[in-house]
Write an enzyme that holds these catalytic residues in place. Structure first.
Site, PDB file in Angstrom:
ATOM      1  N   GLY A  78      36.457  33.556  34.751  1.00  5.08           N
ATOM      2  CA  GLY A  78      35.822  32.307  34.321  1.00  5.08           C
ATOM      3  C   GLY A  78      36.681  31.093  34.619  1.00  5.08           C
ATOM      4  O   GLY A  78      37.913  31.165  34.593  1.00  5.08           O
ATOM      5  N   ARG A 142      34.204  37.510  39.686  1.00  5.31           N
ATOM      6  CA  ARG A 142      34.587  38.534  38.718  1.00  5.31           C
ATOM      7  C   ARG A 142      34.739  39.935  39.327  1.00  5.31           C
ATOM      8  O   ARG A 142      34.754  40.926  38.605  1.00  5.31           O
ATOM      9  CB  ARG A 142      33.567  38.572  37.564  1.00  5.31           C
ATOM     10  CG  ARG A 142      33.626  37.355  36.650  1.00  5.31           C
ATOM     11  CD  ARG A 142      32.952  37.605  35.327  1.00  5.31           C
ATOM     12  NE  ARG A 142      32.967  36.439  34.464  1.00  5.31           N
ATOM     13  CZ  ARG A 142      33.989  36.094  33.682  1.00  5.31           C
ATOM     14  NH1 ARG A 142      35.078  36.837  33.671  1.00  5.31           N
ATOM     15  NH2 ARG A 142      33.921  35.025  32.921  1.00  5.31           N
ATOM     16  N   ASP A 173      42.574  41.046  32.121  1.00  9.57           N
ATOM     17  CA  ASP A 173      42.177  42.115  33.046  1.00  9.57           C
ATOM     18  C   ASP A 173      42.702  41.857  34.456  1.00  9.57           C
ATOM     19  O   ASP A 173      43.211  42.760  35.117  1.00  9.57           O
ATOM     20  CB  ASP A 173      40.646  42.249  33.108  1.00  9.57           C
ATOM     21  CG  ASP A 173      40.119  42.961  31.872  1.00  9.57           C
ATOM     22  OD1 ASP A 173      40.926  43.622  31.185  1.00  9.57           O
ATOM     23  OD2 ASP A 173      38.915  42.841  31.583  1.00  9.57           O
ATOM     24  N   LYS A 199      45.555  32.614  32.821  1.00 10.96           N
ATOM     25  CA  LYS A 199      44.411  31.695  32.739  1.00 10.96           C
ATOM     26  C   LYS A 199      43.347  32.223  31.790  1.00 10.96           C
ATOM     27  O   LYS A 199      43.079  33.413  31.788  1.00 10.96           O
ATOM     28  CB  LYS A 199      43.808  31.555  34.140  1.00 10.96           C
ATOM     29  CG  LYS A 199      42.477  30.855  34.191  1.00 10.96           C
ATOM     30  CD  LYS A 199      41.366  31.655  34.871  1.00 10.96           C
ATOM     31  CE  LYS A 199      40.901  32.811  34.046  1.00 10.96           C
ATOM     32  NZ  LYS A 199      39.637  33.421  34.476  1.00 10.96           N
ATOM     33  N   THR A 200      42.762  31.446  30.980  1.00 15.01           N
ATOM     34  CA  THR A 200      41.483  31.671  30.293  1.00 15.01           C
ATOM     35  C   THR A 200      41.333  30.673  29.151  1.00 15.01           C
ATOM     36  O   THR A 200      42.270  30.489  28.354  1.00 15.01           O
ATOM     37  CB  THR A 200      41.267  33.098  29.739  1.00 15.01           C
ATOM     38  OG1 THR A 200      40.016  33.105  29.037  1.00 15.01           O
ATOM     39  CG2 THR A 200      42.342  33.599  28.801  1.00 15.01           C
ATOM     40  N   ASP A 202      39.678  31.173  26.691  1.00  7.97           N
ATOM     41  CA  ASP A 202      39.576  31.942  25.449  1.00  7.97           C
ATOM     42  C   ASP A 202      40.878  31.984  24.654  1.00  7.97           C
ATOM     43  O   ASP A 202      40.867  32.288  23.463  1.00  7.97           O
ATOM     44  CB  ASP A 202      39.136  33.382  25.748  1.00  7.97           C
ATOM     45  CG  ASP A 202      37.720  33.454  26.294  1.00  7.97           C
ATOM     46  OD1 ASP A 202      37.121  32.390  26.512  1.00  7.97           O
ATOM     47  OD2 ASP A 202      37.210  34.572  26.501  1.00  7.97           O
TER      48      ASP A 202
END
Ligand code: FBP
Length: 549
Positions: A78, A142, A173, A199-200, A202
């Site tokens: 993402g 992805r 992941d 990175k994320t 979230d």
């Protein structure tokens, strides 16, 4: 490309970096490392990359000339604000190693490496994207880099382009896969180093060594700005309850940070729901109780923050989803032949008693969303479940029951929102612009130091950037064994909200006050120009975690 006035001005911003990165650097090896758990197993799976030392970069007065190096870069998963600055930092870093170094971007994520789709990133392209949001410089995807066949296919193009190092910018992941790839290339003497970058939005890729994943800062600031705007509207008209779902596939870090920034009346934290073994009914009662208490004070308005992953943290819902995943995987074709109007009853008749009752109690729309197409792993796509509608509808029903029983007098009208994509490509805050550029530059230092299987790390980021510490962490250090699709696999531990951590404790200490008062905070839009107290603040989560509030 037409540019806004802000874009033109922002392009000239020079990201702040750790003092050491302004000079020549030397890699200083620290302690040798162990994985966080399952040491023997991880060691046997990663014989070439296990146990490496943590690395720190320090100023070096010696000037060493180095040959040019060709590097590949991949954006995975993402979007998160600041990705372009990681690439810009990496580009400037390898050019500092030698001006003839070259950077190649693989197109649309890991699939670009496997399918040999790439473009050379030259200075004019990089300059076009400095300090911008989005991943559109090379795109993201992805696809998972998991199997030796893919690694070998990737190696063909790496060899052709004479690429000696690959930088993978991704979440837990993707960095796990980067670690597996590093081990494979080391074991097969492929001559390609692999470096990861955290990175994320979230915020769930963090641990003792990685303070935060990039993008979390900007995304939370964008959502908090809009939540603040809604709260001001809410307090002005005093007629709606706003149910606001916030992205974050699994962990509730985004919802929690936004709550700390904006002081909503309710914020659900999935990790607490799971720890207390709450049912959906308990969550509904909890919200309805706050609505009723505020109504007693004549306040028929308020805000509720809901983390995107909530339904998978409610143990009974988790069991229902697991049975549905299983059932639909086996009976997909039969189910799709059933008329839409009869699908609900069909599912009710097929599930075990407990799950069937829970499914029957769900509002029509949400029940249907639970049976929609699965992701490539056969899992329900939580971001498609309108949890904000589910909760708002069920709270309305509960309040109507209480009204009939004479337990509640008030008016309840709900508005629903979902904030996710709105924040993922925002222009990076100063924090993310600086952090990302530094991460990318540090990745180039790891390459120059000959490291592989490391994640680029920049620490001490609640201090002024000058005092940040650049280095590298062996990815094997973050691994443990977890069950994935029925098999034990080495993976990076996902960082969920810690209920004994300072950010949650701060929230828990204040939530009862925020529930009944109207203590909304309006953080306003991200500021790119102005005093450092306004422009350079890290998230409240990070400050609390580092005891800097
Ligand atoms: P990453 O973990 O890959 O950074 O993605 C995070 C995220 O934004 C989640 O918050 C969200 O659930 C998911 O991506 C949405 O996925 P998609 O972009 O495929 O719709």
């Amino acid at each position: 490309m037409t540019k806004s006035a802000l874009q033109i001005e922002r392009a000239t911003y020079k990201p702040k970096v750790p003092a050491a990165l302004k000079s020549n650097v030397k890699a200083v090896d620290g302690e040798y490392t162990q994985s966080v758990a399952d040491q023997d197993e991880i060691k046997s799976l990663f014989p070439n990359t296990y146990g490496l030392p943590v690395v720190t970069f320090e100023k070096n007065n010696e000037v060493k000339s180095m040959p040019p190096v060709n590097v590949g870069v991949i954006l995975s998963g993402g979007q998160a604000p600041g990705g372009h600055n990681v690439i810009a930092g990496l580009f400037d870093g390898i050019k500092k190693i030698n001006k003839n170094s070259r950077l190649f971007g693989f197109i649309l994520g890991p699939g670009g490496l496997i399918n040999h789709k790439y473009k050379e990133l030259t200075a004019d392209i990089i300059d076009e994207y400095r300090n911008t949001g989005g991943f559109d410089m090379i795109g993201s995807g992805r696809d998972k880099l998991e199997y030796p066949g893919q690694f070998d296919k990737g190696l063909e193009i790496l060899k052709e382009l004479e690429i000696k190092a690959l930088v993978i910018i991704g979440g837990d992941d993707s960095n796990t896969n980067a670690c597996v790839l590093a081990e494979y290339y080391a074991a097969t003497n492929a001559g390609v180093q692999v470096i990861g970058c955290p990175k994320t939005i979230d915020g769930d890729l963090k641990n003792e060594q990685i303070e935060t994943s990039f993008g979390f800062d900007t995304a939370c600031k964008v959502y908090s700005e809009v939540i603040g705007n809604i709260q001001r509207d809410c307090n002005s008209a005093q007629k709606y309850w706003h149910f606001i779902k916030l992205m974050g596939r699994s962990a509730s870090h985004i919802a929690l940070e936004c709550a700390l920034q904006t002081h909503p009346n309710v914020c659900i934290v999935s990790e607490e729901v799971e720890a207390l073994d709450l049912t959906l009914d308990d969550v509904i009662n909890q919200i309805a109780k706050t609505v009723a208490l505020r109504a007693e004070q004549g306040k028929n308005f308020g805000t509720v923050l809901i983390p995107e992953g909530l339904v998978e943290f409610i143990p009974a819902m988790k069991r229902l989803i697991a049975e549905l995943n299983d059932f639909l995987a086996k009976n997909e074709s039969e189910f799709r032949l059933i008329k839409r109007s009869e699908q609900r009853n069909y599912i009710i008749s097929k599930l075990t008693k407990e799950n069937s009752e829970l499914y029957a109690s769900l509002p029509e729309g949400v029940a249907r969303q639970l049976t929609l197409d699965r992701d490539p792993h056969g899992n329900v796509q939580v971001s498609l479940i309108e949890t904000e509608k589910l909760l708002a509808e069920m709270v309305a029903t509960r309040l109507a029951e209480w009204k009939d029983a004479g337990k509640y007098e008030g008016k309840f009208a709900a508005q629903m929102h979902f904030f996710g994509y709105e924040g993922r490509c925002a222009a990076p805050s100063n924090y993310d612009a600086d952090y990302c550029y530094s991460l990318g530059f540090t990745a180039s230092c790891l390459i120059a130091a000959g490291k592989t299987g490391y994640m680029s790390s920049v620490r001490n980021t609640t201090a002024p950037a000058d005092k940040w510490i650049a280095g590298g962490i062996p990815i094997t250090m973050m691994l443990n064994m977890e069950k994935r699709h029925g098999h034990l696999k080495p993976v990076i531990q996902k960082a969920l909200v810690k209920l004994d951590g300072a950010p949650f404790k701060e929230f828990a200490a204040n939530r009862d006050t925020w529930a009944l008062t109207t203590d909304y905070v309006y953080s306003g839009p991200i500021q790119y120009f102005g005093p450092t107290e306004v422009c350079d603040q890290p998230t409240i989560t990070l400050k609390l975690e580092q005891n800097k509030n």
